[in-house]
Design a protein around this motif. Structure first.
Motif, PDB file in Angstrom:
ATOM      1  N   MET A  71       0.834  -1.203   0.000  1.00  0.00           N
ATOM      2  CA  MET A  71       0.000   0.000   0.000  1.00  0.00           C
ATOM      3  C   MET A  71       0.868   1.252   0.000  1.00  0.00           C
ATOM      4  SD  MET A  71      -2.918   1.507  -0.102  1.00  0.00           S
ATOM      5  CE  MET A  71      -4.282   0.493   0.415  1.00  0.00           C
ATOM      6  N   VAL A  72       1.904   1.265   0.821  1.00  0.00           N
ATOM      7  CA  VAL A  72       2.808   2.416   0.858  1.00  0.00           C
ATOM      8  C   VAL A  72       3.499   2.584  -0.495  1.00  0.00           C
ATOM      9  CG1 VAL A  72       4.910   3.358   1.891  1.00  0.00           C
ATOM     10  CG2 VAL A  72       3.133   2.356   3.346  1.00  0.00           C
ATOM     11  N   ALA A  73       3.939   1.483  -1.105  1.00  0.00           N
ATOM     12  CA  ALA A  73       4.572   1.557  -2.432  1.00  0.00           C
ATOM     13  C   ALA A  73       3.604   2.156  -3.443  1.00  0.00           C
ATOM     14  CB  ALA A  73       5.039   0.170  -2.878  1.00  0.00           C
ATOM     15  N   PHE A  74       2.330   1.760  -3.395  1.00  0.00           N
ATOM     16  CA  PHE A  74       1.336   2.341  -4.295  1.00  0.00           C
ATOM     17  C   PHE A  74       1.146   3.825  -4.005  1.00  0.00           C
ATOM     18  CE2 PHE A  74      -3.053   3.795  -4.813  1.00  0.00           C
ATOM     19  CZ  PHE A  74      -3.111   3.798  -6.199  1.00  0.00           C
ATOM     20  N   MET A  75       1.055   4.173  -2.720  1.00  0.00           N
ATOM     21  CA  MET A  75       0.843   5.571  -2.350  1.00  0.00           C
ATOM     22  C   MET A  75       1.955   6.471  -2.896  1.00  0.00           C
ATOM     23  SD  MET A  75      -0.446   5.018   1.579  1.00  0.00           S
ATOM     24  CE  MET A  75      -0.450   6.749   2.033  1.00  0.00           C
ATOM     25  N   SER A  77       3.786   5.763  -5.633  1.00  0.00           N
ATOM     26  CA  SER A  77       4.043   5.473  -7.044  1.00  0.00           C
ATOM     27  C   SER A  77       3.454   6.531  -7.981  1.00  0.00           C
ATOM     28  CB  SER A  77       3.450   4.106  -7.415  1.00  0.00           C
ATOM     29  OG  SER A  77       2.025   4.196  -7.489  1.00  0.00           O
ATOM     30  N   ASP A  78       3.926   6.495  -9.229  1.00  0.00           N
ATOM     31  CA  ASP A  78       3.383   7.372 -10.259  1.00  0.00           C
ATOM     32  C   ASP A  78       1.917   7.063 -10.537  1.00  0.00           C
ATOM     33  OD1 ASP A  78       5.752   8.746 -10.561  1.00  0.00           O
ATOM     34  OD2 ASP A  78       6.447   7.497 -12.235  1.00  0.00           O
ATOM     35  N   GLU A  79       1.498   5.810 -10.297  1.00  0.00           N
ATOM     36  CA  GLU A  79       0.090   5.443 -10.504  1.00  0.00           C
ATOM     37  C   GLU A  79      -0.831   6.215  -9.565  1.00  0.00           C
ATOM     38  OE1 GLU A  79       0.797   1.275  -9.756  1.00  0.00           O
ATOM     39  OE2 GLU A  79       0.237   0.830 -11.824  1.00  0.00           O
ATOM     40  N   ASN A  80      -0.283   6.745  -8.484  1.00  0.00           N
ATOM     41  CA  ASN A  80      -1.063   7.478  -7.498  1.00  0.00           C
ATOM     42  C   ASN A  80      -0.629   8.951  -7.442  1.00  0.00           C
ATOM     43  OD1 ASN A  80      -2.999   7.603  -5.365  1.00  0.00           O
ATOM     44  ND2 ASN A  80      -1.313   7.714  -3.935  1.00  0.00           N
TER      45      ASN A  80
END
Length: 97
Positions: A71-75, A77-80
């Motif tokens: 979740m932290v990696a997604f937060m 990331s460029d996707e977010n």
């Protein structure tokens, strides 16, 4: 409970305020509200305390450390890259705010 609730509300409000204030500088400010994870810190508690905590999680299990890391990696990331001022709920249905 009142001090904890007030502090938590303050963090969430600060996240929203800073997210809005810093958006024009391309700085994202987001928060994460995870459920407890079964880590070494739980070794300091009695089994009854751990069972009580687990009983508060509607999903019936603790969050996995890998889930929180993802979740932290997604937060971050460029996707977010568009999201700011948000609170990401990783509580297994437990979060109340």
């Amino acid at each position: 409970a009142a001090a904890y609730s007030a502090a938590k509300a303050g963090v969430l409000a600060l996240t929203k305020s800073l997210g809005k204030e810093l958006a024009g500088y391309d700085i994202a400010v987001n928060a994460l509200t995870p459920s407890p994870a079964r880590t070494r810190i739980l070794e300091q508690l009695t089994e009854a305390q751990v069972t009580y905590m687990l009983g508060k999680v509607p999903r019936g299990r603790f969050v996995e450390v890998e889930e929180a890391a993802a979740m932290v990696a997604f937060m971050l990331s460029d996707e977010n890259s568009f999201t700011t001022g948000a609170t990401f709920d990783l509580s297994g249905g437990r979060a109340t705010y």
